[in-house]
Design an enzyme around this catalytic site. Structure first.
Site, PDB file in Angstrom:
ATOM      1  CE  LYS A 139     -22.866  85.370 -30.490  1.00 14.24           C
ATOM      2  NZ  LYS A 139     -23.300  84.554 -31.649  1.00 14.24           N
ATOM      3  N   GLY A 150     -24.165  65.850 -32.467  1.00 15.65           N
ATOM      4  CA  GLY A 150     -25.010  66.824 -31.893  1.00 15.65           C
ATOM      5  C   GLY A 150     -26.401  66.595 -32.934  1.00 15.65           C
ATOM      6  N   GLY A 200     -29.178  68.496 -32.528  1.00 15.90           N
ATOM      7  CA  GLY A 200     -30.200  69.383 -31.920  1.00 15.90           C
ATOM      8  C   GLY A 200     -31.047  70.188 -33.365  1.00 15.90           C
ATOM      9  CB  VAL A 260     -27.825  72.971 -36.948  1.00 18.54           C
ATOM     10  CG1 VAL A 260     -27.397  73.029 -38.191  1.00 18.54           C
ATOM     11  CG2 VAL A 260     -28.231  74.478 -36.473  1.00 18.54           C
TER      12      VAL A 260
HETATM   13  P1  NAI Z   1     -28.823  72.921 -30.032  1.00 17.83           P
HETATM   14  O1  NAI Z   1     -28.580  73.028 -28.648  1.00 17.83           O
HETATM   15  O2  NAI Z   1     -30.085  72.761 -30.672  1.00 17.83           O
HETATM   16  O3  NAI Z   1     -28.119  71.304 -30.371  1.00 17.83           O
HETATM   17  C1  NAI Z   1     -26.843  71.084 -30.074  1.00 17.83           C
HETATM   18  C2  NAI Z   1     -27.008  69.663 -29.549  1.00 17.83           C
HETATM   19  O4  NAI Z   1     -25.684  69.025 -29.388  1.00 17.83           O
HETATM   20  C3  NAI Z   1     -27.829  69.175 -28.324  1.00 17.83           C
HETATM   21  O5  NAI Z   1     -28.733  68.246 -28.629  1.00 17.83           O
HETATM   22  C4  NAI Z   1     -26.994  68.744 -27.410  1.00 17.83           C
HETATM   23  O6  NAI Z   1     -27.289  67.743 -26.520  1.00 17.83           O
HETATM   24  C5  NAI Z   1     -25.808  68.206 -28.435  1.00 17.83           C
HETATM   25  N1  NAI Z   1     -24.757  67.990 -27.533  1.00 17.83           N
HETATM   26  C6  NAI Z   1     -23.899  68.797 -26.630  1.00 17.83           C
HETATM   27  N2  NAI Z   1     -22.733  68.235 -26.437  1.00 17.83           N
HETATM   28  C7  NAI Z   1     -22.459  67.279 -27.181  1.00 17.83           C
HETATM   29  C8  NAI Z   1     -21.390  66.396 -27.233  1.00 17.83           C
HETATM   30  N3  NAI Z   1     -20.190  66.620 -26.459  1.00 17.83           N
HETATM   31  N4  NAI Z   1     -21.532  65.200 -28.118  1.00 17.83           N
HETATM   32  C9  NAI Z   1     -22.766  64.977 -28.680  1.00 17.83           C
HETATM   33  N5  NAI Z   1     -23.883  66.026 -28.714  1.00 17.83           N
HETATM   34  C10 NAI Z   1     -23.505  67.147 -27.852  1.00 17.83           C
HETATM   35  O7  NAI Z   1     -28.013  73.907 -30.925  1.00 17.83           O
HETATM   36  P2  NAI Z   1     -28.133  74.161 -32.487  1.00 17.83           P
HETATM   37  O8  NAI Z   1     -28.790  75.355 -32.718  1.00 17.83           O
HETATM   38  O9  NAI Z   1     -28.385  72.777 -33.307  1.00 17.83           O
HETATM   39  O10 NAI Z   1     -26.643  74.557 -32.769  1.00 17.83           O
HETATM   40  C11 NAI Z   1     -25.592  73.839 -32.883  1.00 17.83           C
HETATM   41  C12 NAI Z   1     -24.467  74.283 -33.191  1.00 17.83           C
HETATM   42  O11 NAI Z   1     -24.206  75.066 -34.396  1.00 17.83           O
HETATM   43  C13 NAI Z   1     -23.814  75.125 -32.028  1.00 17.83           C
HETATM   44  O12 NAI Z   1     -22.379  75.247 -31.955  1.00 17.83           O
HETATM   45  C14 NAI Z   1     -24.344  76.634 -32.422  1.00 17.83           C
HETATM   46  O13 NAI Z   1     -23.519  77.898 -32.092  1.00 17.83           O
HETATM   47  C15 NAI Z   1     -24.066  76.530 -34.146  1.00 17.83           C
HETATM   48  N6  NAI Z   1     -24.924  77.282 -34.935  1.00 17.83           N
HETATM   49  C16 NAI Z   1     -26.237  77.290 -34.835  1.00 17.83           C
HETATM   50  C17 NAI Z   1     -26.937  78.016 -35.622  1.00 17.83           C
HETATM   51  C18 NAI Z   1     -28.401  77.984 -35.746  1.00 17.83           C
HETATM   52  O14 NAI Z   1     -29.032  78.381 -36.733  1.00 17.83           O
HETATM   53  N7  NAI Z   1     -29.106  77.200 -34.889  1.00 17.83           N
HETATM   54  C19 NAI Z   1     -26.338  79.092 -36.402  1.00 17.83           C
HETATM   55  C20 NAI Z   1     -24.720  79.110 -36.590  1.00 17.83           C
HETATM   56  C21 NAI Z   1     -24.111  78.091 -35.847  1.00 17.83           C
END
Ligand code: NAI
Length: 347
Positions: free
Chosen positions: A80, A177, A179, A181
């Protein structure tokens, strides 16, 4: 001038702290294990309060990658990188080019891509300096749709384990969340006939998700109390703890967020409540599989097969937990260790 210092850490192959005084860049690369193959793991950009905290985080994440890649059946090790700083105040392009040069020092022993706080554009900048960077159009692409697909397969496997059928029609899933995913997962679940409750600290994202998937929006605080069959954490880590576990009404916890449990005790508390916990690193492996498959030169069909296989892997973990009378979180680690230490060393 670039500055690299090695930090000796037990059970890690290589840990280096990095600096580039010219741009102000600071970072750390940690290689936990190359036993199964080159170490692969994303680069996180975060404003850590101190370098010690950044080091703690990168070590935990690098070790986690070794386990995730092993459990996903990839011939790849774990590592990492973190970049330390306030994202808004820096010349991103310059910083990621510096980062790419540091990644290149390892000549393929460490391969990186996107993670929290980084984007495909950042990876493209880093890739100008190194061919050992992936995760953007032309080099593996955006991992999020594959992560979402793997999470869907994991939710289906969990439904089979809990209810005897993986049919999600009529089941309610609360997604924390919306985002990259969370939104993709919401669409897949909606197509599978599930009802959705969604929450995001960014209200506009929650609304957009609700509109595209006919979901009900609740506040970020209320999502823990939602009347759902499945709770899917897809925001940040550390959301499952003594303050939230007693509030959950779901029979299954299955989401994408990394490191959902705050401590090992939380796995026991979830078990005691009779909730089935899908270990995060098994469930969210779709993203790393998509990057790995690109590096291995495999086809789209092979990628799809590997991500689809998260279903069987998760069922194997559940059976392991039943047989050994341990939590599913502990069983997932045991499963990965079994693959890791049963494997023959590679160069
Ligand atoms: P992202 O940053 O696109 O989405 C995260 C979302 O969660 C954002 O819309 C944010 O506003 C929201 N958020 C933050 N704190 C919050 C809370 N307390 N309550 C409700 N919503 C909240 O991230 P992404 O890429 O969607 O990843 C989501 C999770 O999955 C992360 O923990 C990431 O580490 C994990 N992950 C993602 C992968 C990927 O391919 N993108 C792969 C493996 C794990």
């Amino acid at each position: 001038m670039n500055i690299v210092e090695t930090v000796e850490v037990d059970n890690f192959e290589k840990v280096v702290t990095l600096r580039d005084p010219e741009t102000g860049y600071r970072g750390i690369i940690a290689i936990h294990s190359t036993k199964l193959g080159p170490a692969i793991g994303g680069t996180r950009f975060w404003n850590y309060p101190s370098e010690d905290e950044a080091l703690t985080d990168v070590l935990r994440l690098a070790r986690g990658m070794t386990f995730k890649n092993a459990a996903a059946g990839l011939p790849l090790g774990g590592g990492k990188a973190v970049i330390i700083g306030e994202a808004s105040g820096v010349d991103r392009h310059a910083w990621f080019r510096v980062h790419g040069r540091f990644v290149d020092h390892f000549q393929g022993r460490f391969i990186t891509g996107e993670d929290v706080g980084t984007s495909p554009a950042d990876m493209e900048a880093a890739a100008r300096e190194s061919r050992f960077v992936a995760g953007f159009a032309g080099r593996g692409g955006d991992p999020s749709p594959w992560t979402a697909r793997g999470v869907l397969r994991g939710i289906e496997a969990s439904a089979r384990q809990r209810w005897g059928s993986d049919d999600l029609r009529g089941k309610t899933v609360a997604i924390q969340g919306c985002g990259n995913v969370g939104l993709a997962l919401a669409r897949l679940l909606s197509d599978a006939g599930a009802k959705l409750i969604v929450a995001d600290v960014d209200a506009a994202r929650a609304r957009a998700c609700a509109q595209s998937c006919d979901a009900t929006v609740v506040s970020p605080e209320e999502v823990y109390d939602a009347a759902a069959d499945v709770f899917a954490p897809c925001a940040l880590g550390g959301v499952l703890h003594e303050g939230t576990i007693p509030r959950l009404r779901a029979a299954i916890i299955a989401g994408a967020a990394n490191n959902q449990l705050r401590t090992d005790r939380d796995a026991l508390a979830i078990d005691a409540r009779g909730i089935l916990y899908a270990p995060d690193f098994i469930l969210n492996a779709g993203g790393i599989i998509s990057g790995g498959v690109y590096l291995l030169g495999e086809t789209l069909a092979q990628l799809d097969q590997r991500v689809t296989g998260i279903y069987e892997t998760l069922l194997a973990v559940y059976h392991w937990a039943e047989r050994e009378k341990m939590t599913t979180a502990a069983a997932a680690e045991a499963y990965a260790e079994h693959i890791l230490y049963g494997a023959s060393a590679t160069t």
